[in-house]
Scaffold this active site. Structure first.
Site, PDB file in Angstrom:
ATOM      1  N   CYS A  96      -7.016   6.841   6.374  1.00  0.00           N
ATOM      2  CA  CYS A  96      -6.562   8.232   6.266  1.00  0.00           C
ATOM      3  C   CYS A  96      -7.254   8.775   7.575  1.00  0.00           C
ATOM      4  O   CYS A  96      -8.489   8.969   7.985  1.00  0.00           O
ATOM      5  CB  CYS A  96      -7.241   8.682   5.173  1.00  0.00           C
ATOM      6  SG  CYS A  96      -6.533  10.608   5.113  1.00  0.00           S
ATOM      7  N   LYS A 136      -8.216  -1.394   3.015  1.00  0.00           N
ATOM      8  CA  LYS A 136      -6.927  -0.912   3.514  1.00  0.00           C
ATOM      9  C   LYS A 136      -7.153  -0.066   4.859  1.00  0.00           C
ATOM     10  O   LYS A 136      -7.941   0.816   5.058  1.00  0.00           O
ATOM     11  CB  LYS A 136      -5.903   0.076   2.491  1.00  0.00           C
ATOM     12  CG  LYS A 136      -4.658   0.489   3.377  1.00  0.00           C
ATOM     13  CD  LYS A 136      -3.942   1.165   2.085  1.00  0.00           C
ATOM     14  CE  LYS A 136      -2.515   1.657   2.693  1.00  0.00           C
ATOM     15  NZ  LYS A 136      -2.454   2.472   3.599  1.00  0.00           N
ATOM     16  N   GLY A 230       5.138   2.344   0.839  1.00  0.00           N
ATOM     17  CA  GLY A 230       4.660   3.919   0.641  1.00  0.00           C
ATOM     18  C   GLY A 230       5.695   4.784   0.152  1.00  0.00           C
ATOM     19  O   GLY A 230       6.095   4.536  -1.116  1.00  0.00           O
TER      20      GLY A 230
END
Length: 340
Positions: A96, A136, A230
């Site tokens: 992120c 991730k 996603g």
């Protein structure tokens, strides 16, 4: 389904403000064999928050907790709690790029500090030895855009015991791009993900980023162990009904049964003090690309936010879909007659 019981896996990505437990329950009705992820939850929210951030429906399994944090002790405590609650895997967010996440010293900025991620992996594995700890991550950050940089991040993390990576096939730009721009502007580099699998064949390596169709999934599975979908999974959830077949478990999904099940689920949520819109908002894309999709979206968007019950909204919306399908079928029949 036990974890990684197939050579090829499909997963639905963790998406903040999207993949909550209501969304995951809905997705599980569409695909029984794909792996679901929670939204990213911070260690602080789990340890100090007043809400139960580990809550999930038993039907969601297999479900992965995605954890945001960089303090090994806190990450270990949250992993131990997650294991007690039934999570079989905890995933570390190293992807992120938002300013808020960077200010908390986790997310994509951790690519620059692999030793911290490695320490978290070790602490988490020690705290819950039977729980998979995965990562991730992006391919790099800012100007650091090379296989060597990615390898320099992955190898210490692997040495700490992480054997499961999901690579979002873009760089993250921590300076100059918003989180939204980071999802589209950095170019996709699937070739780099493929090379990581060639270099580290022992890893379970999944690919993520810009994947929108079953054909693309099949193509990627020639080179990697898993594919993570996603935004397409959220915007076009009916796509999920094709995933079980790819995993060798053919099944037909009855959309009317899905709607009825979601009505019962929403009624229960309302009985617990929730609002129908908490659930219904996740169903807006159900008929994406088909007859009546626009009307379905309109009815849910107009009636859903103020609704006190799910049935009137979903029945009204589905009536529009059925009407549109009937009209479409009639037009096709007339066209066939005219051209015969």
């Amino acid at each position: 389904m036990t974890y990684y019981d197939a050579d090829k896996l499909i997963a639905i990505a963790p998406m903040l403000d999207w993949t909550d437990r209501h969304c995951r329950y809905f997705h599980r009705l569409l695909t029984q064999k794909s792996v679901l992820y929670t939204e990213m939850v911070t260690t602080g929210a789990i340890i100090h928050g007043k809400m139960d951030f580990l809550q999930f429906n038993p039907e969601e399994q297999p479900v992965v907790l995605q954890l945001g944090g960089s303090d090994p002790a806190a990450m270990a405590e949250c992993t131990a709690r997650a294991a007690e609650r039934g999570y079989q895997e905890v995933n570390i967010n190293v992807g992120c790029p938002s300013d808020r996440v960077q200010n908390g010293s986790f997310g994509a900025c951790l690519m620059a500090e692999p030793e911290i991620v490695a320490a978290c992996v070790k602490a988490m594995r020690d705290a819950a030895p039977n729980t998979i700890v995965s990562v991730k991550t992006r391919l790099g950050i800012d100007e650091h855009d090379s296989d060597e940089y990615l390898q320099a991040f992955m190898e210490p993390v692997m040495d700490a015991g992480c054997q499961h990576f999901t690579l979002h096939a873009r760089n993250a730009w921590l300076k100059g791009l918003s989180p939204k721009q980071n999802r589209d502007v950095p170019p996709l580099r699937y070739d780099r993900v493929y090379r990581m699998k060639e270099r580290y064949p022992h890893l379970h390596l999944s690919i993520n980023g810009g994947i929108k169709s079953v054909a693309e999934i099949k193509q990627h599975l020639h080179y990697v162990d898993g594919v993570m979908i996603g935004r397409e999974a959220y915007q076009n959830p009916y796509l999920l009904t094709e995933f079980d077949g790819l995993l060798g478990h053919n099944r037909q999904v009855d959309v009317e049964l899905v709607i009825e099940t979601m009505i019962a689920y929403t009624d229960h949520h309302v009985e617990q003090g929730g609002r129908p819109w908490h659930v219904l908002r996740h169903m807006i894309g159900l008929f994406q690309g088909g007859p009546g999709a626009k009307k379905w979206r309109q009815v849910l968007s107009q009636l859903g936010p103020q609704a006190t019950a799910a049935r009137p909204v979903l029945e009204a919306a589905y009536h529009e879909v059925v009407s549109a399908r009937t009209l479409f079928a009639e037009k096709l029949a007339n066209f066939a007659t005219e051209t015969s």
